[in-house]
Design an enzyme around this catalytic site. Structure first.
Site, PDB file in Angstrom:
ATOM      1  N   ILE A   1      23.124 121.821   8.882  1.00  7.41           N
ATOM      2  CA  ILE A   1      21.879 122.512   9.223  1.00  7.41           C
ATOM      3  C   ILE A   1      21.433 122.262  10.657  1.00  7.41           C
ATOM      4  O   ILE A   1      21.116 123.194  11.404  1.00  7.41           O
ATOM      5  CB  ILE A   1      20.761 122.083   8.242  1.00  7.41           C
ATOM      6  CG1 ILE A   1      21.085 122.613   6.845  1.00  7.41           C
ATOM      7  CG2 ILE A   1      19.387 122.577   8.700  1.00  7.41           C
ATOM      8  CD1 ILE A   1      20.153 122.127   5.762  1.00  7.41           C
ATOM      9  N   ASP A   2      21.434 120.997  11.073  1.00  3.42           N
ATOM     10  CA  ASP A   2      20.824 120.632  12.349  1.00  3.42           C
ATOM     11  C   ASP A   2      21.389 121.378  13.559  1.00  3.42           C
ATOM     12  O   ASP A   2      20.622 121.787  14.443  1.00  3.42           O
ATOM     13  CB  ASP A   2      20.940 119.126  12.570  1.00  3.42           C
ATOM     14  CG  ASP A   2      20.139 118.338  11.546  1.00  3.42           C
ATOM     15  OD1 ASP A   2      19.412 118.980  10.758  1.00  3.42           O
ATOM     16  OD2 ASP A   2      20.242 117.099  11.516  1.00  3.42           O
TER      17      ASP A   2
ATOM     18  N   HIS B   1      21.977 117.250   4.032  1.00  8.10           N
ATOM     19  CA  HIS B   1      20.861 117.987   4.603  1.00  8.10           C
ATOM     20  C   HIS B   1      20.928 118.090   6.115  1.00  8.10           C
ATOM     21  O   HIS B   1      20.216 118.887   6.711  1.00  8.10           O
ATOM     22  CB  HIS B   1      19.532 117.322   4.200  1.00  8.10           C
ATOM     23  CG  HIS B   1      18.331 118.066   4.674  1.00  8.10           C
ATOM     24  ND1 HIS B   1      18.039 119.353   4.246  1.00  8.10           N
ATOM     25  CD2 HIS B   1      17.363 117.738   5.558  1.00  8.10           C
ATOM     26  CE1 HIS B   1      16.928 119.763   4.834  1.00  8.10           C
ATOM     27  NE2 HIS B   1      16.503 118.807   5.629  1.00  8.10           N
ATOM     28  N   CYS B   2      21.803 117.308   6.762  1.00  8.16           N
ATOM     29  CA  CYS B   2      21.775 117.241   8.227  1.00  8.16           C
ATOM     30  C   CYS B   2      22.883 118.038   8.912  1.00  8.16           C
ATOM     31  O   CYS B   2      22.618 118.989   9.643  1.00  8.16           O
ATOM     32  CB  CYS B   2      21.848 115.777   8.669  1.00  8.16           C
ATOM     33  SG  CYS B   2      20.360 114.842   8.293  1.00  8.16           S
ATOM     34  N   ILE B   3      24.123 117.641   8.673  1.00  8.77           N
ATOM     35  CA  ILE B   3      25.225 118.170   9.492  1.00  8.77           C
ATOM     36  C   ILE B   3      25.410 119.682   9.355  1.00  8.77           C
ATOM     37  O   ILE B   3      25.667 120.363  10.349  1.00  8.77           O
ATOM     38  CB  ILE B   3      26.535 117.410   9.182  1.00  8.77           C
ATOM     39  CG1 ILE B   3      26.347 115.915   9.501  1.00  8.77           C
ATOM     40  CG2 ILE B   3      27.687 117.946  10.023  1.00  8.77           C
ATOM     41  CD1 ILE B   3      27.519 115.052   9.124  1.00  8.77           C
TER      42      ILE B   3
END
Length: 440
Positions: A273-274, A269-271
């Site tokens: 998207i962020d 969910h992080c790399i």
């Protein structure tokens, strides 16, 4: 009794909004510290499971959730009115991207809409959901102060980015340093005072914007370096070199190098998207974040490259993707977890499915996936017959409990994107390993 005294006496009532991979582990840390925690989530199934004492997060022990519920230290609800009885709220809701890869902060906005009527004096609110610099001050602060409360006086507002790494056995919430930025110094002090009850180290920064930027830098750093590793892998294929040997040798340098490895793309969910949150914010300031855009282009191209390797291997055997029996091994976004969010394996599978492959998958952590709108169940066990009858095996996630030697011994064609097949076989095509020329 004021909030600080309540925290000292463990009388503060804690609320966690969003009971997923971030929220539930955070809630359990507060339970362990002796607080009563109320979890709030719009997902009725999660609420029902938790109130029955059932755990659904891999990194949490089932027994700890069951005990917390039985001891009345943890409860869950979808009713936001409970906030009027809570002293500290932690917002841990998703912040995905829309189809244009722009921030989707609708979950944060919905939380503020649901809770604004129940905000009260001497309350601490902390946003943990990753977002662009300015989110805490621009979105949450006005809602709070619209009730006539002033930050740092009648209430406290902070941003503290989650640093959850699913499947990491060494670093959990408690022993991972906690970044924290308050709207005012007093906000930061109160946030730090509460976090110090559950984490070993709190790292105070000067503002929420700084804390928001810290999180984006961390994941942008990873995205860019993974993008570099992916491009080097393709370079090595063209040069007839083994990228895995190159990376391992470079990693022996004790300074100035950090090891990143290539793969079928970015997941979680992080790399993936962020960095786009940062890129979007900078576009509003008329600046193009070039490294982010280039790394994204490289990383999102990798599923297509993996399919090209599959096509190359099948062509060697006089076959095409259409009608071929292809087994994908590993669909979680990384090893030893059950998380398929943004998994590149799903992109690879979608491409193969669109090309007419007879597709199946095996993952000891994942029982089913949704592919092109349909629910696909995984293979329960890998057998010699299953492997022998396949035209190609595509390894996309390197779970430790998969016997890759067994896969190697019973497969005619393997496309290995994770360097798990160590022997040099003509029937194995590895990402990042080119054909050696005679001069080699």
């Amino acid at each position: 009794m004021n909030l600080k005294n309540k925290i000292e006496n463990r009388d503060a009532q804690i609320g966690v909004i969003g009971l997923g991979y971030v929220g539930l582990p955070l809630a359990m840390e507060f339970v362990r510290a002796g607080f009563h925690v109320t979890g709030i989530d719009v997902d009725q199934e999660k609420v029902k499971k938790l109130n029955r004492g059932e755990n659904y997060i891999q990194d949490i022990k089932d027994e700890s959730v069951k005990n917390a519920v039985e001891m009345n230290q943890l409860s869950a609800t979808s009713d936001f009115s409970v906030i009027q009885n809570l002293d500290a709220i932690f917002i841990c809701v998703p912040t995905p991207l829309n189809k244009q890869k722009n921030p989707d902060i609708s979950f944060i906005n919905q939380v503020m809409e649901n809770m604004k009527d129940f905000i009260h004096h001497d309350m601490l609110i902390v946003l943990e959901s990753t977002s662009y610099p300015g989110t805490t001050r621009e979105l949450i602060l006005p809602e709070m102060e619209s009730k006539g409360l002033k930050a740092g006086h009648e209430f406290y507002l902070c941003f503290s980015p989650e640093r959850v790494d699913p499947g990491n056995e060494k670093y959990k919430t408690a022993n991972t340093p906690k970044i924290l930025g308050g709207i005012t110094p007093k906000c930061g002090e109160m946030g730090e005072f509460l976090y110090e009850t559950i984490v070993e180290q709190v790292v105070r920064v000067s503002s929420p914007e700084t804390a928001e930027m810290v999180k984006l830098l961390e994941n942008t750093f990873r995205a860019i370096n993974i993008g570099l590793a992916n491009e080097v892998a393709i370079m090595c294929e063209k040069l007839g070199i083994d990228v895995w040997e190159v990376i391992d040798a470079a990693a022996t340098k004790p300074f100035g190098f950090m090891k990143f490895t290539p793969g079928p793309g970015l997941g979680g969910h992080c790399i993936p998207i962020d960095p786009h949150y940062l890129s979007w914010k900078l576009k509003t300031l008329d600046y193009n974040a070039r490294f982010i855009e280039l790394a994204s282009e490289m990383n999102t191209s990798m599923p297509f490259h993996i399919v090209d390797l599959v096509r190359e291997g099948l062509n060697r055997n006089g076959k095409g993707i259409f009608g071929s029996q292809i087994i994908v091994i590993g669909v979680a976004y990384k090893k030893n977890v059950d998380d398929v969010r943004e998994s590149p394996a799903l992109d690879v599978m979608k491409l193969l499915d669109n090309d007419g492959a007879e597709l199946s998958f095996y993952d000891p952590y994942v029982s089913f996936v949704r592919l092109n709108g349909n629910r696909m169940m995984g293979i329960e066990t890998l057998t010699k017959e299953t492997l022998n009858n396949s035209d190609a095996i595509v390894i996309l996630t390197d779970h430790d409990q998969i016997d890759f030697q067994f896969v190697e011994e019973n497969s005619d064609l393997i496309i290995d994107s994770r360097n798990v097949i160590k022997n040099d076989h003509p029937n194995v095509i590895k990402l990042g390993v080119g054909k050696k020329s005679d001069s080699h």
